[in-house]
Scaffold this motif. Structure first.
Motif, PDB file in Angstrom:
ATOM      1  N   ASP A  91       0.793  -1.229   0.000  1.00 35.35           N
ATOM      2  CA  ASP A  91       0.000   0.000   0.000  1.00 35.35           C
ATOM      3  C   ASP A  91       0.826   1.281   0.000  1.00 35.35           C
ATOM      4  N   GLY A  92       2.136   1.159   0.112  1.00 38.09           N
ATOM      5  CA  GLY A  92       2.987   2.338   0.162  1.00 38.09           C
ATOM      6  C   GLY A  92       2.804   3.309  -0.988  1.00 38.09           C
ATOM      7  N   PRO A  93       2.689   2.818  -2.238  1.00 38.12           N
ATOM      8  CA  PRO A  93       2.552   3.751  -3.369  1.00 38.12           C
ATOM      9  C   PRO A  93       1.324   4.651  -3.282  1.00 38.12           C
ATOM     10  N   LEU A  94       0.331   4.259  -2.501  1.00 40.95           N
ATOM     11  CA  LEU A  94      -0.867   5.091  -2.352  1.00 40.95           C
ATOM     12  C   LEU A  94      -0.581   6.356  -1.541  1.00 40.95           C
ATOM     13  N   PHE A  95       0.559   6.371  -0.851  1.00 40.37           N
ATOM     14  CA  PHE A  95       0.883   7.489   0.041  1.00 40.37           C
ATOM     15  C   PHE A  95       2.077   8.296  -0.468  1.00 40.37           C
ATOM     16  N   GLU A  96       2.288   8.258  -1.754  1.00 40.59           N
ATOM     17  CA  GLU A  96       3.386   9.029  -2.347  1.00 40.59           C
ATOM     18  C   GLU A  96       3.200  10.525  -2.062  1.00 40.59           C
ATOM     19  N   GLY A  97       4.273  11.156  -1.587  1.00 39.29           N
ATOM     20  CA  GLY A  97       4.236  12.583  -1.303  1.00 39.29           C
ATOM     21  C   GLY A  97       3.505  12.960  -0.035  1.00 39.29           C
ATOM     22  N   ARG A  98       3.213  11.974   0.821  1.00 39.80           N
ATOM     23  CA  ARG A  98       2.453  12.259   2.047  1.00 39.80           C
ATOM     24  C   ARG A  98       3.282  11.927   3.296  1.00 39.80           C
ATOM     25  N   ASP A  99       2.793  12.389   4.411  1.00 40.64           N
ATOM     26  CA  ASP A  99       3.432  12.097   5.696  1.00 40.64           C
ATOM     27  C   ASP A  99       2.907  10.760   6.214  1.00 40.64           C
ATOM     28  N   VAL A 100       3.820   9.840   6.548  1.00 39.80           N
ATOM     29  CA  VAL A 100       3.401   8.526   7.022  1.00 39.80           C
ATOM     30  C   VAL A 100       4.149   8.151   8.300  1.00 39.80           C
ATOM     31  N   ILE A 101       3.560   7.227   9.022  1.00 40.82           N
ATOM     32  CA  ILE A 101       4.149   6.716  10.268  1.00 40.82           C
ATOM     33  C   ILE A 101       4.367   5.214  10.110  1.00 40.82           C
ATOM     34  N   ILE A 102       5.513   4.743  10.580  1.00 36.79           N
ATOM     35  CA  ILE A 102       5.785   3.309  10.669  1.00 36.79           C
ATOM     36  C   ILE A 102       5.779   2.934  12.141  1.00 36.79           C
ATOM     37  N   ALA A 103       4.929   1.996  12.516  1.00 33.32           N
ATOM     38  CA  ALA A 103       4.910   1.496  13.891  1.00 33.32           C
ATOM     39  C   ALA A 103       5.675   0.182  13.933  1.00 33.32           C
ATOM     40  N   GLY A 104       6.781   0.165  14.670  1.00 32.41           N
ATOM     41  CA  GLY A 104       7.589  -1.043  14.766  1.00 32.41           C
ATOM     42  C   GLY A 104       9.062  -0.726  14.791  1.00 32.41           C
ATOM     43  N   GLY A 105       9.865  -1.721  15.215  1.00 32.33           N
ATOM     44  CA  GLY A 105      11.295  -1.480  15.317  1.00 32.33           C
ATOM     45  C   GLY A 105      12.160  -2.649  14.887  1.00 32.33           C
ATOM     46  N   GLY A 106      11.547  -3.660  14.275  1.00 32.71           N
ATOM     47  CA  GLY A 106      12.310  -4.793  13.762  1.00 32.71           C
ATOM     48  C   GLY A 106      12.764  -4.546  12.341  1.00 32.71           C
ATOM     49  N   ASN A 107      13.340  -5.577  11.734  1.00 34.42           N
ATOM     50  CA  ASN A 107      13.839  -5.436  10.367  1.00 34.42           C
ATOM     51  C   ASN A 107      12.745  -5.034   9.386  1.00 34.42           C
ATOM     52  N   SER A 108      11.564  -5.654   9.509  1.00 31.05           N
ATOM     53  CA  SER A 108      10.499  -5.347   8.553  1.00 31.05           C
ATOM     54  C   SER A 108      10.070  -3.897   8.664  1.00 31.05           C
ATOM     55  N   ALA A 109      10.018  -3.363   9.875  1.00 35.83           N
ATOM     56  CA  ALA A 109       9.615  -1.975  10.074  1.00 35.83           C
ATOM     57  C   ALA A 109      10.666  -1.016   9.523  1.00 35.83           C
TER      58      ALA A 109
END
Length: 324
Positions: A157-175
């Motif tokens: 779903d990342g491409p849907l948020f191009e040019g926008r402010d986003v948050i990643i919740a997590g701290g492992g490799n995938s995050a």
């Protein structure tokens, strides 16, 4: 999500329905890309095969847009599932929907699968493709804004948020890897994690090179906030106890997945994540029982990977059945 596949499952002829008095070559549990592709390959090999499923399409239905499936450009998850099922339908693979398999038992060289209603189906081999489910934050607003800014797959779903402010919740490799990928297309990426990073140092170092990434460690998300769509999250600094708001249009929860292993956790070997351990032929530790897709320890939980693993499992099952 309202989605009616409307592919005439209810009008199958009796000969195309799953029969409890029949010994199948292969029974497939699950109808995501792994299960459906397994059915396709098994049927084309001439096997007597049937699918037992509760959610046609699996997690693909929860994907807004699929941009990375070879040969299909810009399809929604619903569209892709529709194409998968329509393809399998051309081969008249019998399917039981809306009934959970409650128990699997192997007696000599025969498997018995018991449904919640007590019906028992028998087969020579079984493929388990029950997938996984995203681990959720469990905070206020998360359920309300699923599909409206809250997502669980940055690659999907990342491409849907191009040019926008986003948050990643997590701290492992995938995050951290999701944050790196999103930093290339998003306006800003804010990583929020309740403790310290658990990712490999090499990916953390790469993340630190991105100029549009902010990091809040020892910070707990307490609520997802929005007005029809997500507008940000409320958080608390666990050290200072300060509470504050982080604005964003997207929140990607990247804290892992939980494999749907309840059926087989006492039958086959699992890794420390609860994933079914398979070899290159998708064989489990129990002869005749195969696993494919997100339930397995195969890396990279992607639609195209799951589909290919389903094909491998079916081909391996065919070899096994031919040597019984």
């Amino acid at each position: 999500m309202d989605f009616n596949l409307n592919l005439n499952f209810g009008s199958q002829k009796k000969s195309d329905s799953v029969q409890s008095d029949k010994l199948y070559d292969l029974l497939i549990i699950g109808s995501g890309p792994a299960g459906l592709n397994a059915a396709l390959y098994a049927k084309r090999k001439g096997l007597e095969v049937a699918i037992l499923s509760t959610k046609m399409g699996g997690q693909v239905l929860d994907t807004s847009s699929v941009e990375n499936y070879l040969g299909i450009q810009g399809a929604s998850g619903e569209d892709l599932v529709h194409e998968f099922i329509a393809h399998v339908n051309t081969l008249k693979v019998p399917i039981i929907k809306d009934e959970n398999v409650k128990h699997i038992e192997k007696k000599e060289v025969q498997f018995q699968l018991t449904l919640g209603n007590g019906t028992v189906y028998k087969s020579k081999a079984v493929i388990v493709a029950t997938g996984s489910k995203p681990r959720e934050l469990g905070v206020k607003g998360e359920d309300e804004y699923k599909g409206r800014g809250v997502a669980y797959c940055a690659i999907c779903d990342g491409p849907l948020f191009e040019g926008r402010d986003v948050i990643i919740a997590g701290g492992g490799n995938s995050a951290v890897e999701a944050a790196i990928d999103l930093s290339k297309i998003a306006k800003t990426v804010t990583v929020v994690h309740r403790s310290q990073f658990r990712a490999d140092q090499i990916v953390i170092d790469k993340l630190n090179l991105a100029e549009n990434v902010k990091i809040h460690l020892e910070t707990q998300i307490t609520e997802v906030v929005g007005e029809n769509l997500v507008t940000g999250v409320n958080v608390i600094d666990k050290k200072t106890k300060e509470t504050f708001f982080i604005p964003a249009e997207g929140v990607f929860v990247e804290i892992g997945y939980l494999p749907n292993n309840e059926l087989v956790k006492d039958l086959v070997d699992l890794n420390d994540k609860g994933e079914v351990i398979v070899n290159a032929k998708n064989e489990t530790s129990l002869a005749g029982l195969y696993a494919a897709g997100d339930i397995t320890d195969t890396p990279y939980k992607q639609i195209i990977v799951a589909a290919s693993e389903g094909a491998k499992a079916a081909l391996s099952a065919n070899d096994y059945i031919n040597h019984l």
